[in-house]
Design a protein around this motif. Sequence first.
Motif, PDB file in Angstrom:
ATOM      1  N   ALA A 155     -12.255  13.693   1.782  1.00 35.94           N
ATOM      2  CA  ALA A 155     -12.175  14.979   2.514  1.00 35.94           C
ATOM      3  C   ALA A 155     -13.404  15.780   2.606  1.00 35.94           C
ATOM      4  O   ALA A 155     -13.481  16.263   3.590  1.00 35.94           O
ATOM      5  CB  ALA A 155     -11.002  15.979   1.441  1.00 35.94           C
ATOM      6  N   GLN A 165     -15.440  14.204   5.604  1.00 37.44           N
ATOM      7  CA  GLN A 165     -14.832  14.613   6.876  1.00 37.44           C
ATOM      8  C   GLN A 165     -15.227  16.133   7.267  1.00 37.44           C
ATOM      9  O   GLN A 165     -15.454  16.452   8.295  1.00 37.44           O
ATOM     10  CB  GLN A 165     -13.186  14.614   6.835  1.00 37.44           C
ATOM     11  N   SER A 166     -15.078  17.043   6.136  1.00 39.22           N
ATOM     12  CA  SER A 166     -15.608  18.573   6.441  1.00 39.22           C
ATOM     13  C   SER A 166     -16.925  18.599   6.771  1.00 39.22           C
ATOM     14  O   SER A 166     -17.380  19.460   7.504  1.00 39.22           O
ATOM     15  CB  SER A 166     -15.128  19.030   5.429  1.00 39.22           C
TER      16      SER A 166
END
Length: 244
Positions: free
Chosen positions: A234, A237-238
């Motif tokens: 996560a 991805q960010s």
Amino acid sequence: MSAQPPPLLELSGVHTHIGAYHILHGVDLAVPRGQVTLLLGRNGAGKTTTLRTIMGLWRASQGSVRLAGQDITRLPTPQIALQGVAYVPENMGIFADLTVRENLLLAARGARHAGQMDEARLQWIFGLFPAVEKFWNHPAGKLSGGQKQMVAVARAIVEPRELLIVDEPSKGLAPAIIENMIRAFEQLKAGGVTLLLVEQNLHFARRLGDGVAVMDNGRVVHAGRMAALAADEALQQSLLGLAL
């Protein structure tokens, strides 16, 4: 707990302008001594500008760059190199019309001819990069991209260095040559060299990196351990828009 030793290289609030363009917007970056630090980020995030500012090729308009506690922000590039810093730019900077031997000789400041180069160090480099020995008397411009990258790194370490800065060392390289480059950097680290690498190959980054700093829009937006970033999809991805 013992206090952390000061970083070998530290950027504090660094801004860089190139002409009318404000590229770096207050970069804070710490590169611990004896470790491999990866500088990641999307294209145009300011990674190459950060390296060039460290080397004095572009001047910081604000903030400071410190090496082993010494302010090097205003030093000319040759003086920064004399502090034990080597830089391999993304384009490698190879002198195409010179032989591999002549390229390395240029960087061996204490040698006027190849016979005066440190033979033990040369043999160590040949062990890291067999292509350098194989093509010793060939024009560097005739080599493949991977071989040129090996020559560029070999030239940077032909004399002992405290800090090696490399912009995209695996760019365009075949997987087998990438493995060779990883092993070479691991050996350099084991020998006490500190490394700062800009890299787009996330497998390469995960294999080598102790620490990581992620840039976006001219700032460092994340800094931490490479292993922690590699384990957090996560966060990948960010920060990067993709997963390791």
